[in-house]
Write an enzyme that holds these catalytic residues in place. Structure first.
Site, PDB file in Angstrom:
ATOM      1  CB  SER A   1      62.306  39.149 103.881  1.00  0.00           C
ATOM      2  OG  SER A   1      61.694  39.829 102.822  1.00  0.00           O
TER       3      SER A   1
ATOM      4  CG  ASP B   1      61.408  34.030  97.941  1.00  0.00           C
ATOM      5  OD1 ASP B   1      61.437  35.166  97.420  1.00  0.00           O
ATOM      6  OD2 ASP B   1      61.494  33.843  99.162  1.00  0.00           O
TER       7      ASP B   1
ATOM      8  CG  HIS C   1      59.265  36.179 100.408  1.00  0.00           C
ATOM      9  ND1 HIS C   1      60.637  36.023 100.460  1.00  0.00           N
ATOM     10  CD2 HIS C   1      58.962  37.224 101.218  1.00  0.00           C
ATOM     11  CE1 HIS C   1      61.135  36.952 101.257  1.00  0.00           C
ATOM     12  NE2 HIS C   1      60.145  37.682 101.726  1.00  0.00           N
TER      13      HIS C   1
END
Length: 328
Positions: free
Chosen positions: A159, A257, A287
């Site tokens: 991330s 995502d 995600h």
């Protein structure tokens, strides 16, 4: 419209327990307190040691806290991963990703250094990337005493950590002080312009990390509205115009995502720049899907990432042992 019907069934149940965060200046402190906790009831890892160090930070800035993970059952100099935690640039901690790092170190017999960089909005760009670069330089210059092979250093994260790792690879290439063997980008947060798309992807970003959260994260890091001109590639790696000379790359992302298209585009640009790149897209995955550890798609992703990192370390070892000679 909902994309729930597209979610992998094994990943769907947990969504009812984890509402997407509503990020504001007022809620950030509470969300940070929850997201920074180390996982409880961690499995024991007897083949590694963990220590805490405070290393010199950027000039005029405080020391940077790092967690150092060393294998205890491996002889000789080992490869190392500089790990950068996620959290949208605004939350998270090295401690909260302790299990992730221990699992990698245990599986591969490598070392790792996990960076507790300063968070936005209190410390906007360039503070976080400068902290990561300070940690990388420390890792490189202390390689001998740590038992690390300085020619087999990778950077990675998930991330925002993946975004920082990508930016760090660019900065490291441009500074020329440290040699990187690999970059390891797990659903990286690379491009502030995703916040300002005229036609955003209709099937991404409903769960866990939403467009609203993304805008808050990028605004906090940049200190301005995302998507505008003159954003440094050391803040948003997707802004880089030249990717030649970057280390070999592993990149994965879930098909649901929010970062799907920016990650696909970055991988495409890496390949067009001649950077060896391995790309995986996992169907039905949102995600942060790796938190559902027993899902088949998570287990496949774990195998893929460990195999890629092992292969990169092995390849860099062999190339250092048998360097290519030029023939005139």
């Amino acid at each position: 419209m909902t994309t729930r019907h597209l979610v992998d069934p094994e990943l769907a149940a947990i969504l009812d327990q984890i509402p997407a965060p509503v990020l504001t200046a007022e809620t950030l402190r509470q969300i940070r307190a929850m997201s920074s906790r180390a996982s409880a009831d961690l499995p024991q890892f007897s083949v590694l040691s963990v220590s805490e160090s405070f290393i010199p930070g950027p000039e005029g800035a405080p020391d940077v806290r790092v967690l150092v993970y060393l294998p205890t059952s491996v002889q000789g100099a080992v490869p190392a991963l500089l790990w950068i935690h996620g959290g949208g640039y605004i939350m998270g901690s090295a401690d909260a990703e302790d299990l992730t790092v221990k699992s990698i170190v245990s599986a591969l017999g490598c070392a790792a250094v996990s960076v507790d960089y300063r968070l936005a909005p209190e410390t906007p760009y360039p503070g976080p990337i400068e902290d990561c670069y300070a940690a990388l330089k420390w890792l490189s210059t202390h390689a001998d005493e740590l038992g690390i092979d300085p020619k087999r250093i990778a950077v990675g994260g998930s991330s925002a950590g993946g975004g920082l790792a990508a930016a760090l690879a660019l900065l490291t290439r441009d500074c020329g002080e440290v040699s990187l063997a690999f970059q390891f980008l797990l659903a990286p947060m690379l491009d502030d312009r995703t916040c300002a798309l005229a036609k955003p992807h209709p099937y991404t970003g409903e769960f866990i990390w939403t467009p609203e959260a993304n805008r808050f994260g990028w605004t906090s890091l940049l200190g301005q509205e995302p998507g505008g001109p003159d954003v440094s590639p050391y803040a948003a790696a997707a802004r880089a115009e030249h990717l030649e000379g970057l280390p070999a790359t592993f990149l994965y992302v879930g098909a649901l995502d929010l970062f799907l298209e920016e990650d696909l585009e970055y991988a495409r640009c890496l390949m067009r720049a001649g950077v060896p790149t391995e790309l995986h897209v996992y169907p039905g995955a949102y995600h942060g899907f790796r938190m559902v550890a027993d899902a088949q798609v998570t287990q496949v992703a774990e195998r893929d990432l460990l195999a890629a990192l092992k292969r990169a370390f092995d390849l860099s070892f062999r190339s250092n042992e048998h360097p290519q000679t030029s023939h005139s």
